[in-house]
Each structure stands twice: as C-alpha cells, then as structure tokens.
Scaffold this motif. Structure first.
Motif, PDB file in Angstrom:
ATOM      1  N   ASP A  67       0.834  -1.209   0.000  1.00  0.00           N
ATOM      2  CA  ASP A  67       0.000   0.000   0.000  1.00  0.00           C
ATOM      3  C   ASP A  67       0.863   1.252   0.000  1.00  0.00           C
ATOM      4  OD1 ASP A  67      -2.313  -1.482   0.001  1.00  0.00           O
ATOM      5  OD2 ASP A  67      -2.714  -1.213   2.139  1.00  0.00           O
ATOM      6  N   ARG A  68       1.946   1.220   0.750  1.00  0.00           N
ATOM      7  CA  ARG A  68       2.832   2.385   0.825  1.00  0.00           C
ATOM      8  C   ARG A  68       3.535   2.623  -0.519  1.00  0.00           C
ATOM      9  NH1 ARG A  68       3.532   7.288   2.392  1.00  0.00           N
ATOM     10  NH2 ARG A  68       5.693   7.804   2.716  1.00  0.00           N
ATOM     11  N   ILE A  69       3.956   1.565  -1.159  1.00  0.00           N
ATOM     12  CA  ILE A  69       4.587   1.698  -2.473  1.00  0.00           C
ATOM     13  C   ILE A  69       3.600   2.297  -3.474  1.00  0.00           C
ATOM     14  CG2 ILE A  69       5.538   0.440  -4.445  1.00  0.00           C
ATOM     15  CD1 ILE A  69       6.771  -1.500  -2.395  1.00  0.00           C
ATOM     16  N   HIS A  70       2.356   1.821  -3.443  1.00  0.00           N
ATOM     17  CA  HIS A  70       1.336   2.361  -4.345  1.00  0.00           C
ATOM     18  C   HIS A  70       1.105   3.850  -4.092  1.00  0.00           C
ATOM     19  CE1 HIS A  70      -0.150  -1.938  -4.910  1.00  0.00           C
ATOM     20  NE2 HIS A  70       0.352  -1.536  -6.050  1.00  0.00           N
ATOM     21  N   GLU A  71       1.115   4.254  -2.827  1.00  0.00           N
ATOM     22  CA  GLU A  71       0.947   5.671  -2.498  1.00  0.00           C
ATOM     23  C   GLU A  71       2.100   6.500  -3.068  1.00  0.00           C
ATOM     24  OE1 GLU A  71       0.625   5.993   1.718  1.00  0.00           O
ATOM     25  OE2 GLU A  71      -1.288   4.945   1.791  1.00  0.00           O
ATOM     26  N   GLU A  72       3.320   6.025  -2.886  1.00  0.00           N
ATOM     27  CA  GLU A  72       4.489   6.741  -3.413  1.00  0.00           C
ATOM     28  C   GLU A  72       4.420   6.854  -4.927  1.00  0.00           C
ATOM     29  OE1 GLU A  72       7.989   4.717  -2.145  1.00  0.00           O
ATOM     30  OE2 GLU A  72       7.541   5.017  -0.034  1.00  0.00           O
ATOM     31  N   LEU A 118       8.950   2.802 -10.809  1.00  0.00           N
ATOM     32  CA  LEU A 118       9.293   1.551 -10.137  1.00  0.00           C
ATOM     33  C   LEU A 118      10.765   1.186 -10.306  1.00  0.00           C
ATOM     34  CD1 LEU A 118       6.135  -0.604 -10.869  1.00  0.00           C
ATOM     35  CD2 LEU A 118       6.789   0.482  -8.709  1.00  0.00           C
ATOM     36  N   ASP A 119      11.406   1.714 -11.344  1.00  0.00           N
ATOM     37  CA  ASP A 119      12.835   1.464 -11.541  1.00  0.00           C
ATOM     38  C   ASP A 119      13.703   2.228 -10.547  1.00  0.00           C
ATOM     39  OD1 ASP A 119      12.522  -0.348 -13.581  1.00  0.00           O
ATOM     40  OD2 ASP A 119      12.886   1.106 -15.187  1.00  0.00           O
ATOM     41  N   LEU A 120      13.134   3.238  -9.903  1.00  0.00           N
ATOM     42  CA  LEU A 120      13.897   4.000  -8.919  1.00  0.00           C
ATOM     43  C   LEU A 120      14.176   3.147  -7.680  1.00  0.00           C
ATOM     44  CD1 LEU A 120      11.850   7.327  -8.935  1.00  0.00           C
ATOM     45  CD2 LEU A 120      14.139   7.004  -9.890  1.00  0.00           C
ATOM     46  N   GLU A 121      15.308   3.393  -7.062  1.00  0.00           N
ATOM     47  CA  GLU A 121      15.582   2.780  -5.754  1.00  0.00           C
ATOM     48  C   GLU A 121      14.593   3.362  -4.756  1.00  0.00           C
ATOM     49  OE1 GLU A 121      17.851   0.468  -4.929  1.00  0.00           O
ATOM     50  OE2 GLU A 121      18.474   0.317  -7.018  1.00  0.00           O
ATOM     51  N   HIS A 122      14.284   2.593  -3.743  1.00  0.00           N
ATOM     52  CA  HIS A 122      13.315   3.035  -2.738  1.00  0.00           C
ATOM     53  C   HIS A 122      13.720   4.371  -2.119  1.00  0.00           C
ATOM     54  CE1 HIS A 122      11.605   2.740   1.482  1.00  0.00           C
ATOM     55  NE2 HIS A 122      10.610   3.047   0.689  1.00  0.00           N
ATOM     56  N   THR A 123      14.976   4.513  -1.777  1.00  0.00           N
ATOM     57  CA  THR A 123      15.432   5.768  -1.160  1.00  0.00           C
ATOM     58  C   THR A 123      15.278   6.949  -2.118  1.00  0.00           C
ATOM     59  OG1 THR A 123      17.706   5.220  -1.787  1.00  0.00           O
ATOM     60  CG2 THR A 123      17.031   4.693   0.471  1.00  0.00           C
ATOM     61  N   ASP A 124      15.475   6.715  -3.403  1.00  0.00           N
ATOM     62  CA  ASP A 124      15.290   7.787  -4.382  1.00  0.00           C
ATOM     63  C   ASP A 124      13.828   8.186  -4.508  1.00  0.00           C
ATOM     64  OD1 ASP A 124      18.004   7.934  -4.933  1.00  0.00           O
ATOM     65  OD2 ASP A 124      17.871   6.478  -6.571  1.00  0.00           O
ATOM     66  N   ARG A 125      12.929   7.187  -4.502  1.00  0.00           N
ATOM     67  CA  ARG A 125      11.489   7.498  -4.539  1.00  0.00           C
ATOM     68  C   ARG A 125      11.108   8.343  -3.341  1.00  0.00           C
ATOM     69  NH1 ARG A 125      10.424   2.159  -5.838  1.00  0.00           N
ATOM     70  NH2 ARG A 125       9.666   1.797  -3.734  1.00  0.00           N
ATOM     71  N   LEU A 126      11.580   7.965  -2.168  1.00  0.00           N
ATOM     72  CA  LEU A 126      11.258   8.732  -0.960  1.00  0.00           C
ATOM     73  C   LEU A 126      11.827  10.139  -1.026  1.00  0.00           C
ATOM     74  CD1 LEU A 126      11.744   6.110   1.888  1.00  0.00           C
ATOM     75  CD2 LEU A 126       9.608   6.981   0.930  1.00  0.00           C
ATOM     76  N   ARG A 127      13.006  10.284  -1.592  1.00  0.00           N
ATOM     77  CA  ARG A 127      13.627  11.606  -1.721  1.00  0.00           C
ATOM     78  C   ARG A 127      12.776  12.498  -2.632  1.00  0.00           C
ATOM     79  NH1 ARG A 127      18.547  10.152  -3.444  1.00  0.00           N
ATOM     80  NH2 ARG A 127      19.171   9.776  -1.296  1.00  0.00           N
ATOM     81  N   TYR A 128      12.298  11.944  -3.743  1.00  0.00           N
ATOM     82  CA  TYR A 128      11.442  12.729  -4.640  1.00  0.00           C
ATOM     83  C   TYR A 128      10.120  13.089  -3.963  1.00  0.00           C
ATOM     84  CZ  TYR A 128      14.399  12.152  -8.764  1.00  0.00           C
ATOM     85  OH  TYR A 128      15.426  12.206  -9.652  1.00  0.00           O
ATOM     86  N   VAL A 129       9.534  12.157  -3.258  1.00  0.00           N
ATOM     87  CA  VAL A 129       8.291  12.441  -2.531  1.00  0.00           C
ATOM     88  C   VAL A 129       8.528  13.582  -1.550  1.00  0.00           C
ATOM     89  CG1 VAL A 129       6.669  11.538  -0.814  1.00  0.00           C
ATOM     90  CG2 VAL A 129       7.247  10.156  -2.824  1.00  0.00           C
TER      91      VAL A 129
END
Length: 47
Positions: free
Chosen positions: A6-11, A27-38
């Motif tokens: 659910d959290r991934i879908h929200e991001e 989805l190709d982004l690293e998790h930390t990169d997705r969080l940084r953009y958010v």
C-alpha cells in the motif's frame, strides 16, 4: 524487512501525479530515491 505494498502504491501515485512519469520509470527508482522525490514534492507544495 519488507515494505508494505500500500505504501509503495501511495508513493508511485504521488510521483506519477506530480511528475507525470510512467509507472515503469517510477518503479525502476531505488526506494530511497522514490522517498527523496516524494519529500521534495511535499516541500515544494508547502511553500
């Protein structure tokens, strides 16, 4: 450690909405990169 789907879908939805990026690119982004953009989007929206 697992990350809730659910959290991934929200991001992904948040990034897609604001950046208009396609799903595979997000989805190709690293998790930390997705969080940084958010985080950047949140701060921009708070200005």
């Amino acid at each position: 450690m697992t990350y809730a789907a659910d959290r991934i879908h929200e991001e992904v939805a948040y990034l897609a909405y604001h950046f208009h990026w396609p799903l595979d690119q997000i989805l190709d982004l690293e998790h930390t990169d997705r969080l940084r953009y958010v985080d950047h989007i949140v701060r921009l929206n708070e200005r």
